[in-house]
Scaffold this motif. Structure first.
Motif, PDB file in Angstrom:
ATOM      1  N   SER A  83     -30.605   6.907 -26.251  1.00 46.92           N
ATOM      2  CA  SER A  83     -29.277   7.464 -26.278  1.00 46.92           C
ATOM      3  C   SER A  83     -29.370   8.686 -25.398  1.00 46.92           C
ATOM      4  O   SER A  83     -30.149   9.681 -25.943  1.00 46.92           O
ATOM      5  CB  SER A  83     -28.976   7.661 -27.720  1.00 46.92           C
ATOM      6  OG  SER A  83     -28.628   6.323 -28.566  1.00 46.92           O
ATOM      7  N   VAL A  84     -28.627   9.015 -24.605  1.00 52.25           N
ATOM      8  CA  VAL A  84     -28.574  10.136 -23.480  1.00 52.25           C
ATOM      9  C   VAL A  84     -27.175  10.448 -23.345  1.00 52.25           C
ATOM     10  O   VAL A  84     -26.223   9.571 -23.360  1.00 52.25           O
ATOM     11  CB  VAL A  84     -29.363   9.963 -22.545  1.00 52.25           C
ATOM     12  CG1 VAL A  84     -30.773   9.648 -22.555  1.00 52.25           C
ATOM     13  CG2 VAL A  84     -28.926   8.856 -21.565  1.00 52.25           C
ATOM     14  N   ASP A  85     -27.254  11.604 -22.681  1.00 50.16           N
ATOM     15  CA  ASP A  85     -25.574  11.917 -22.122  1.00 50.16           C
ATOM     16  C   ASP A  85     -25.842  12.485 -20.682  1.00 50.16           C
ATOM     17  O   ASP A  85     -26.193  13.753 -20.666  1.00 50.16           O
ATOM     18  CB  ASP A  85     -24.864  13.016 -23.172  1.00 50.16           C
ATOM     19  CG  ASP A  85     -23.445  13.159 -22.705  1.00 50.16           C
ATOM     20  OD1 ASP A  85     -23.054  12.665 -21.540  1.00 50.16           O
ATOM     21  OD2 ASP A  85     -22.446  13.547 -23.376  1.00 50.16           O
ATOM     22  N   ARG A  86     -25.715  11.881 -19.765  1.00 49.57           N
ATOM     23  CA  ARG A  86     -26.060  12.181 -18.273  1.00 49.57           C
ATOM     24  C   ARG A  86     -24.721  12.597 -17.711  1.00 49.57           C
ATOM     25  O   ARG A  86     -24.508  12.492 -16.460  1.00 49.57           O
ATOM     26  CB  ARG A  86     -26.786  11.255 -17.598  1.00 49.57           C
ATOM     27  CG  ARG A  86     -26.182  10.012 -17.427  1.00 49.57           C
ATOM     28  CD  ARG A  86     -26.998   8.942 -16.789  1.00 49.57           C
ATOM     29  NE  ARG A  86     -26.285   7.838 -15.959  1.00 49.57           N
ATOM     30  CZ  ARG A  86     -26.816   6.644 -15.721  1.00 49.57           C
ATOM     31  NH1 ARG A  86     -27.997   6.612 -16.030  1.00 49.57           N
ATOM     32  NH2 ARG A  86     -26.141   6.128 -15.069  1.00 49.57           N
ATOM     33  N   GLY A  87     -23.554  12.961 -18.658  1.00 48.48           N
ATOM     34  CA  GLY A  87     -22.503  13.440 -17.834  1.00 48.48           C
ATOM     35  C   GLY A  87     -21.605  12.053 -17.445  1.00 48.48           C
ATOM     36  O   GLY A  87     -20.367  12.224 -16.640  1.00 48.48           O
ATOM     37  N   ILE A  88     -21.845  10.750 -18.067  1.00 49.22           N
ATOM     38  CA  ILE A  88     -21.236   9.764 -17.453  1.00 49.22           C
ATOM     39  C   ILE A  88     -19.819   9.687 -18.271  1.00 49.22           C
ATOM     40  O   ILE A  88     -19.696   9.979 -19.530  1.00 49.22           O
ATOM     41  CB  ILE A  88     -21.824   8.200 -17.853  1.00 49.22           C
ATOM     42  CG1 ILE A  88     -23.060   8.296 -17.090  1.00 49.22           C
ATOM     43  CG2 ILE A  88     -20.937   7.106 -18.064  1.00 49.22           C
ATOM     44  CD1 ILE A  88     -24.002   7.139 -17.635  1.00 49.22           C
ATOM     45  N   THR A  89     -18.715   9.155 -17.733  1.00 53.78           N
ATOM     46  CA  THR A  89     -17.230   9.257 -18.263  1.00 53.78           C
ATOM     47  C   THR A  89     -16.859   7.764 -18.502  1.00 53.78           C
ATOM     48  O   THR A  89     -16.282   7.442 -19.404  1.00 53.78           O
ATOM     49  CB  THR A  89     -16.213   9.977 -17.221  1.00 53.78           C
ATOM     50  OG1 THR A  89     -16.769  11.419 -17.114  1.00 53.78           O
ATOM     51  CG2 THR A  89     -15.090   9.964 -17.855  1.00 53.78           C
ATOM     52  N   ASP A  90     -17.113   6.893 -17.414  1.00 54.94           N
ATOM     53  CA  ASP A  90     -16.590   5.806 -17.218  1.00 54.94           C
ATOM     54  C   ASP A  90     -17.698   4.708 -17.606  1.00 54.94           C
ATOM     55  O   ASP A  90     -18.844   4.923 -17.052  1.00 54.94           O
ATOM     56  CB  ASP A  90     -16.165   5.509 -16.071  1.00 54.94           C
ATOM     57  CG  ASP A  90     -14.879   5.970 -16.037  1.00 54.94           C
ATOM     58  OD1 ASP A  90     -13.666   5.629 -16.401  1.00 54.94           O
ATOM     59  OD2 ASP A  90     -14.436   7.163 -15.162  1.00 54.94           O
ATOM     60  N   CYS A  91     -17.408   3.580 -18.060  1.00 57.32           N
ATOM     61  CA  CYS A  91     -18.230   2.476 -18.404  1.00 57.32           C
ATOM     62  C   CYS A  91     -17.392   1.075 -17.843  1.00 57.32           C
ATOM     63  O   CYS A  91     -16.383   1.131 -18.542  1.00 57.32           O
ATOM     64  CB  CYS A  91     -18.920   2.382 -19.780  1.00 57.32           C
ATOM     65  SG  CYS A  91     -20.048   0.810 -20.099  1.00 57.32           S
ATOM     66  N   VAL A  92     -18.158   0.438 -17.141  1.00 60.35           N
ATOM     67  CA  VAL A  92     -17.568  -0.752 -16.882  1.00 60.35           C
ATOM     68  C   VAL A  92     -18.433  -2.094 -17.318  1.00 60.35           C
ATOM     69  O   VAL A  92     -19.350  -2.081 -17.151  1.00 60.35           O
ATOM     70  CB  VAL A  92     -17.385  -0.977 -15.113  1.00 60.35           C
ATOM     71  CG1 VAL A  92     -16.555  -2.574 -15.097  1.00 60.35           C
ATOM     72  CG2 VAL A  92     -16.488   0.092 -14.845  1.00 60.35           C
ATOM     73  N   ILE A  93     -17.642  -3.153 -17.990  1.00 63.61           N
ATOM     74  CA  ILE A  93     -18.231  -4.056 -18.738  1.00 63.61           C
ATOM     75  C   ILE A  93     -17.821  -5.353 -18.266  1.00 63.61           C
ATOM     76  O   ILE A  93     -16.629  -5.714 -18.317  1.00 63.61           O
ATOM     77  CB  ILE A  93     -18.053  -4.041 -20.355  1.00 63.61           C
ATOM     78  CG1 ILE A  93     -18.919  -2.679 -20.888  1.00 63.61           C
ATOM     79  CG2 ILE A  93     -18.766  -5.060 -21.109  1.00 63.61           C
ATOM     80  CD1 ILE A  93     -18.479  -2.331 -22.334  1.00 63.61           C
ATOM     81  N   PHE A  94     -18.678  -6.204 -18.100  1.00 60.90           N
ATOM     82  CA  PHE A  94     -18.420  -7.653 -17.569  1.00 60.90           C
ATOM     83  C   PHE A  94     -18.758  -8.621 -18.743  1.00 60.90           C
ATOM     84  O   PHE A  94     -19.987  -8.636 -19.038  1.00 60.90           O
ATOM     85  CB  PHE A  94     -18.929  -7.960 -16.265  1.00 60.90           C
ATOM     86  CG  PHE A  94     -18.769  -7.179 -15.221  1.00 60.90           C
ATOM     87  CD1 PHE A  94     -17.694  -7.557 -14.403  1.00 60.90           C
ATOM     88  CD2 PHE A  94     -19.028  -5.668 -14.714  1.00 60.90           C
ATOM     89  CE1 PHE A  94     -17.218  -6.768 -13.343  1.00 60.90           C
ATOM     90  CE2 PHE A  94     -18.561  -5.021 -13.764  1.00 60.90           C
ATOM     91  CZ  PHE A  94     -17.785  -5.638 -12.913  1.00 60.90           C
ATOM     92  N   GLY A  95     -17.577  -9.399 -19.206  1.00 62.90           N
ATOM     93  CA  GLY A  95     -17.973 -10.100 -20.312  1.00 62.90           C
ATOM     94  C   GLY A  95     -18.033 -11.828 -19.684  1.00 62.90           C
ATOM     95  O   GLY A  95     -17.681 -11.967 -18.457  1.00 62.90           O
ATOM     96  N   ALA A  96     -17.906 -12.610 -20.456  1.00 63.47           N
ATOM     97  CA  ALA A  96     -18.043 -14.158 -20.008  1.00 63.47           C
ATOM     98  C   ALA A  96     -16.558 -14.864 -20.124  1.00 63.47           C
ATOM     99  O   ALA A  96     -16.399 -16.115 -19.796  1.00 63.47           O
ATOM    100  CB  ALA A  96     -18.897 -14.932 -20.826  1.00 63.47           C
TER     101      ALA A  96
END
Length: 255
Positions: free
Chosen positions: A7-20
């Motif tokens: 668990s870290v916080d590296r300044g990421i704002t967005d996460c994109v997730i690909f499902g099935a």
């Protein structure tokens, strides 16, 4: 084969997730510097699009190839199939732990209805903890807000570009809708009556959807410009959604 994701916080704002799930011939949009997670069969889609993943997670019951084909890939976490939480929620937890609070999810609609409903509940959970998620698919986007506001900029909206608003919580209080075909101010919606179906964007007018107390589920035309989001909820820390569900469910019936 379980790898812990620190668990870290590296300044990421967005996460994109690909499902099935279904992709409806859409080309996913991956913002620059977004953290990318493949959830189970979503790995097949990232590979077909040539998209690099930062993390891969799931029980791998829906990938096209045998799981052994993926052993050796970096940042991969294999979960038991008989667990209490979905692979998609596990993917969100990984992105959340990395500091993301805005999620774009592809392959989370269509296919199995139960997974679609689970993903809608997941959006509400994220909103409650100070994040927001957008499920993309079939020409529309689904999201949820809790004690928050969505602001859409003005755009040249064609006729009948829909927006629908539902109460997700039992009661959603102080709901206001402005700039759409049908407007309300400070009303209460309940999750047993669908009063907010089939509203419409108006050309050249900004639009606002807000709720003062409660949670709303919202769907809108994918053509609409991305809304800005304001919430009164504190943005919670990396462990707000809990740890990964890596154990076989204790609720399994004994035989």
């Amino acid at each position: 084969m379980i790898h812990e994701h620190e668990s870290v916080d590296r300044g990421i704002t967005d996460c994109v997730i690909f499902g099935a799930g279904e992709y409806y011939d859409e080309i996913p949009d991956v913002p620059q510097d977004a953290y990318v997670v493949a959830a189970d069969g979503g790995l097949d889609h990232t590979r077909s699009y040539g998209i690099e993943t930062d993390a891969i997670i799931g029980d791998f019951d829906s990938v096209a190839d045998d799981f052994s084909a993926y052993i050796g890939l970096r940042n991969i976490t294999r979960l038991p199939s008989e667990k209490d939480e979905t692979d998609m929620l596990s993917a969100v937890k990984i992105g959340w732990a990395q500091g993301a609070r805005r999620f774009h999810i592809y392959g989370g609609l269509g296919g199995r209805l139960d997974h679609t409903l689970a993903n809608m509940q997941m959006l509400a959970r994220m909103a409650y903890h100070g994040g927001i998620g957008f499920l993309h698919g079939n020409g529309f986007v689904a999201t949820a807000i809790a004690d928050a506001t969505l602001d859409f900029p003005a755009w040249d909206a064609p006729e009948r570009r829909m927006v629908s608003v539902f109460a997700h919580s039992d009661r959603a209080k102080h709901v206001s809708i402005r700039g759409l075909k049908y407007e309300v101010d400070d009303v209460e919606l309940r999750n047993t009556r669908a009063l907010g179906v089939s509203n419409e964007f108006l050309p050249g007018r900004p639009a606002t959807i807000g709720v003062g107390d409660g949670t709303l589920s919202i769907t809108f035309a994918a053509e609409a410009p991305s809304p800005t989001w304001r919430t009164t909820h504190e943005t919670e820390g990396p462990n707000a959604l809990g740890g990964l569900d890596t154990e076989i469910s204790a609720l399994l019936a004994r035989r």
